[in-house]
Design an enzyme around this catalytic site. Structure first.
Site, PDB file in Angstrom:
ATOM      1  N   PHE A   1       0.877  -1.181   0.000  1.00  0.00           N
ATOM      2  CA  PHE A   1       0.000   0.000   0.000  1.00  0.00           C
ATOM      3  C   PHE A   1       0.908   1.223   0.000  1.00  0.00           C
ATOM      4  CE2 PHE A   1      -2.381   3.184   2.539  1.00  0.00           C
ATOM      5  CZ  PHE A   1      -3.578   3.220   1.852  1.00  0.00           C
TER       6      PHE A   1
ATOM      7  N   THR B   1       5.991  -0.998   3.207  1.00  0.00           N
ATOM      8  CA  THR B   1       6.037  -2.372   3.723  1.00  0.00           C
ATOM      9  C   THR B   1       5.800  -3.346   2.557  1.00  0.00           C
ATOM     10  OG1 THR B   1       5.113  -1.576   5.799  1.00  0.00           O
ATOM     11  CG2 THR B   1       5.004  -3.949   5.412  1.00  0.00           C
TER      12      THR B   1
ATOM     13  N   GLN C   1       7.205  -8.510  45.742  1.00  0.00           N
ATOM     14  CA  GLN C   1       6.089  -7.632  45.377  1.00  0.00           C
ATOM     15  C   GLN C   1       6.450  -6.661  44.245  1.00  0.00           C
ATOM     16  OE1 GLN C   1       4.398  -4.626  48.135  1.00  0.00           O
ATOM     17  NE2 GLN C   1       2.615  -5.959  48.175  1.00  0.00           N
TER      18      GLN C   1
ATOM     19  N   GLU D   1       0.860   3.573   9.874  1.00  0.00           N
ATOM     20  CA  GLU D   1      -0.602   3.667   9.700  1.00  0.00           C
ATOM     21  C   GLU D   1      -1.199   4.800  10.559  1.00  0.00           C
ATOM     22  OE1 GLU D   1      -2.781   0.169   8.905  1.00  0.00           O
ATOM     23  OE2 GLU D   1      -1.017  -0.913   8.219  1.00  0.00           O
TER      24      GLU D   1
ATOM     25  N   SER E   1       2.540  12.081   7.686  1.00  0.00           N
ATOM     26  CA  SER E   1       1.293  12.390   8.405  1.00  0.00           C
ATOM     27  C   SER E   1       0.384  13.278   7.560  1.00  0.00           C
ATOM     28  CB  SER E   1       1.617  13.122   9.719  1.00  0.00           C
ATOM     29  OG  SER E   1       2.238  12.234  10.618  1.00  0.00           O
TER      30      SER E   1
ATOM     31  N   GLY F   1      19.473  -7.926  33.513  1.00  0.00           N
ATOM     32  CA  GLY F   1      20.534  -7.927  32.498  1.00  0.00           C
ATOM     33  C   GLY F   1      20.220  -8.840  31.320  1.00  0.00           C
TER      34      GLY F   1
HETATM   35  N1  CAA Z   1     -12.060   8.088   7.440  1.00  0.00           N
HETATM   36  C1  CAA Z   1     -12.716   8.479   6.329  1.00  0.00           C
HETATM   37  N2  CAA Z   1     -12.519   9.672   5.744  1.00  0.00           N
HETATM   38  C2  CAA Z   1     -11.648  10.518   6.304  1.00  0.00           C
HETATM   39  C3  CAA Z   1     -10.915  10.173   7.463  1.00  0.00           C
HETATM   40  C4  CAA Z   1     -11.148   8.902   8.041  1.00  0.00           C
HETATM   41  N3  CAA Z   1     -10.502   8.488   9.134  1.00  0.00           N
HETATM   42  N4  CAA Z   1     -10.090  11.198   7.781  1.00  0.00           N
HETATM   43  C5  CAA Z   1     -10.307  12.159   6.872  1.00  0.00           C
HETATM   44  N5  CAA Z   1     -11.235  11.749   5.986  1.00  0.00           N
HETATM   45  C6  CAA Z   1     -11.747  12.501   4.835  1.00  0.00           C
HETATM   46  C7  CAA Z   1     -12.431  13.773   5.307  1.00  0.00           C
HETATM   47  O1  CAA Z   1     -13.800  13.538   5.606  1.00  0.00           O
HETATM   48  C8  CAA Z   1     -12.267  14.687   4.113  1.00  0.00           C
HETATM   49  O2  CAA Z   1     -13.187  14.350   3.114  1.00  0.00           O
HETATM   50  P1  CAA Z   1     -14.043  15.505   2.366  1.00  0.00           P
HETATM   51  O3  CAA Z   1     -13.067  16.503   1.832  1.00  0.00           O
HETATM   52  O4  CAA Z   1     -14.807  14.756   1.327  1.00  0.00           O
HETATM   53  O5  CAA Z   1     -14.914  16.107   3.428  1.00  0.00           O
HETATM   54  C9  CAA Z   1     -10.902  14.279   3.568  1.00  0.00           C
HETATM   55  O6  CAA Z   1     -10.662  12.952   4.041  1.00  0.00           O
HETATM   56  C10 CAA Z   1      -9.783  15.207   4.014  1.00  0.00           C
HETATM   57  O7  CAA Z   1      -9.774  15.191   5.407  1.00  0.00           O
HETATM   58  P2  CAA Z   1      -9.213  16.383   6.269  1.00  0.00           P
HETATM   59  O8  CAA Z   1      -9.727  17.687   5.775  1.00  0.00           O
HETATM   60  O9  CAA Z   1      -9.495  16.013   7.681  1.00  0.00           O
HETATM   61  O10 CAA Z   1      -7.656  16.315   5.936  1.00  0.00           O
HETATM   62  P3  CAA Z   1      -6.418  16.764   6.812  1.00  0.00           P
HETATM   63  O11 CAA Z   1      -5.326  16.979   5.857  1.00  0.00           O
HETATM   64  O12 CAA Z   1      -6.797  17.842   7.748  1.00  0.00           O
HETATM   65  O13 CAA Z   1      -6.130  15.502   7.767  1.00  0.00           O
HETATM   66  C11 CAA Z   1      -5.484  13.251   8.300  1.00  0.00           C
HETATM   67  C12 CAA Z   1      -6.260  14.202   7.375  1.00  0.00           C
HETATM   68  C13 CAA Z   1      -6.497  12.566   9.199  1.00  0.00           C
HETATM   69  C14 CAA Z   1      -4.445  13.933   9.160  1.00  0.00           C
HETATM   70  C15 CAA Z   1      -4.833  12.303   7.295  1.00  0.00           C
HETATM   71  O14 CAA Z   1      -3.914  12.990   6.479  1.00  0.00           O
HETATM   72  C16 CAA Z   1      -4.146  11.120   7.938  1.00  0.00           C
HETATM   73  O15 CAA Z   1      -4.807  10.152   8.348  1.00  0.00           O
HETATM   74  N6  CAA Z   1      -2.793  11.139   7.967  1.00  0.00           N
HETATM   75  C17 CAA Z   1      -2.023  10.003   8.392  1.00  0.00           C
HETATM   76  C18 CAA Z   1      -1.689   9.146   7.200  1.00  0.00           C
HETATM   77  C19 CAA Z   1      -1.288   7.777   7.590  1.00  0.00           C
HETATM   78  O16 CAA Z   1      -1.917   7.111   8.410  1.00  0.00           O
HETATM   79  N7  CAA Z   1      -0.236   7.295   6.945  1.00  0.00           N
HETATM   80  C20 CAA Z   1       0.213   5.966   7.159  1.00  0.00           C
HETATM   81  C21 CAA Z   1       0.894   5.458   5.943  1.00  0.00           C
HETATM   82  S1  CAA Z   1       0.406   3.879   5.467  1.00  0.00           S
HETATM   83  C22 CAA Z   1       1.402   2.807   6.318  1.00  0.00           C
HETATM   84  O17 CAA Z   1       2.003   3.105   7.314  1.00  0.00           O
HETATM   85  C23 CAA Z   1       1.351   1.467   5.737  1.00  0.00           C
HETATM   86  C24 CAA Z   1       2.398   0.475   6.059  1.00  0.00           C
HETATM   87  O18 CAA Z   1       3.142   0.115   5.197  1.00  0.00           O
HETATM   88  C25 CAA Z   1       2.397  -0.224   7.395  1.00  0.00           C
END
Ligand code: CAA
Length: 379
Positions: A123, A158, A279, A363, A132, A340
């Protein structure tokens, strides 16, 4: 409310526990030390049905519920979080979205081999300048006739070199911000797709984490999932479920460290008696057991909400936020109980502590979970 696990859940737990003990435990220290991906073990996990647990059997999945998946994730993560993250990504970040939003052709071609464990998926959301702040995607896919031209770089992916199929999030209309983001299925052997360097990490060292480079990769239009502009919602919805998997991983890391500390405390003697009779150690074990039980209930609740068609975005963020903190706290204390011995590789708990840290980062960092939770509360 029913706290009793079904026969099926107990059977899943038994199968995962056996597999972890017999197949993951041997060699886990060597794989961690030398950063070796558990290729054979992941292949066997596919054969046993761990790679597409919740997918409909007509697409080669296990047809199980989310609770079965988190139970399996917990057991495998007690022993080898590098293997369990490969499983988590394949199940919840790749198979889930393909099954929910893919076309029948996409499911036949991509979901079936992924869910059946024949191939691995990845993904691809994070970028050098979009971690973020996931809306700041720089990777672009520009429509050119019957295909898109994909250019950009993805980071910390990943299954980066082990995957065959990649879900890639990219900007199709940069002027529209997050509403111009789309998602595509990309195959590894396509021209212009290069797997970059492998990351040398603190923990989950066996996991195969890479950067990926796309230079003028031709992606057929039929490989787009959903409409143009659907990519950001797709990513957010996918991560809502993915976070349940990582919460279960954190829970497993904590539970694994606790089980080691518990058994060590009964064997190790100090001042003429097993340290479990002191304890100071008893209180540590009591705190660990309490935190783990609370984390497990949060993880199970998030899984239950998802299985029952309820909104689970807030619950999955809460479960991940809490379980990942528990993983850090419990692994640090498990080292302390071991004294240790806890500081050397042979006793496993130092690895579990290093593995625990990533559950507060990937995530969605803990800070991002707090954004998700607070927005949901205040909405
Ligand atoms: N579920 C569904 N929709 C969501 C949502 C959620 N949890 N969070 C936001 N949205 C939607 C909002 O409703 C909005 O939609 P509309 O414009 O249609 O209303 C849109 O997404 C934009 O949302 P925001 O305005 O809230 O956007 P933002 O920029 O202020 O913040 C955030 C969004 C929640 C911070 C987001 O950027 C986020 O989750 N960031 C973290 C990303 C992340 O988790 N990355 C991990 C990488 S993947 C990984 O690690 C995989 C691996 O290999 C293990």
């Amino acid at each position: 409310m029913d706290f009793q696990l079904t026969e099926e859940h107990l059977a899943v737990r038994e199968a995962a526990r056996d597999f972890a003990q017999n197949e993951l435990l041997p060699g886990v220290i060597d794989r961690d030390t030398n950063a070796i991906f558990p290729k054979d073990q992941v292949k066997k996990m596919g054969e046993l049905g761990f790679m597409g647990m919740m997918v409909n059997p007509k697409y080669n999945g296990g047809g199980m519920d989310t609770l079965s998946y988190v139970i399996a994730m917990e057991e495998l993560s007690k022993i080898d979080a590098s293997a369990s993250v490969a499983m988590s990504v394949n199940n919840s970040l790749v198979c889930w979205g393909l099954e929910k939003y893919g076309t029948e052709e996409q499911k036949e071609k991509y979901l079936k081999p992924l869910a059946g464990g024949e191939v691995l998926g990845a993904f691809c959301l994070s970028e050098p300048e979009a971690g973020s702040d996931a809306t700041s995607q720089r990777t672009e896919a520009i429509l050119d006739g019957d295909h898109y031209i994909l250019n950009g770089t993805k980071n910390w992916i990943t299954n980066g070199s082990s995957a065959s199929f990649y879900l890639v999030i990219a900007q199709t209309h940069p002027e529209l911000g997050h509403k111009g983001i789309s998602v595509f299925i990309v195959e590894k052997n396509w021209e212009g797709f290069v797997v970059g360097k492998k990351e040398d990490k603190l923990g989950i060292r066996g996991s195969d984490t890479h950067s990926l480079m796309f230079t003028d990769v031709k992606v057929p239009v039929e490989n787009r999932i959903g409409e143009e502009g659907f990519g950001f919602t797709f990513a957010m919805e996918t991560l809502n479920g993915g976070r349940i998997g990582i919460a279960a991983q954190a829970l497993g890391i904590a539970a694994g460290a606790y089980e080691l500390a518990l058994s060590y405390s009964k064997e190790r003697k100090a001042f003429g008696k097993p340290i479990s009779k002191h304890q100071a150690i008893q209180f540590k074990l009591a705190d660990m057991a309490t935190q783990i039980e609370a984390a497990r209930l949060l993880v199970y609740k998030a899984a239950w909400l998802k299985d029952n068609g309820e909104d689970y975005a807030q619950a999955s963020a809460i479960a991940k936020l809490y379980a990942s903190q528990v993983a850090m706290d419990v692994t640090v204390e498990a080292i302390q109980v071991h004294g240790g011995y806890g500081y050397v590789k042979e006793y496993h708990v130092e690895r579990l502590m290093r593995d625990a840290k990533i559950t507060q980062i990937y995530e969605g960092t803990s800070e991002i979970q707090k954004i998700v939770i607070s927005r949901s509360i205040l909405r």
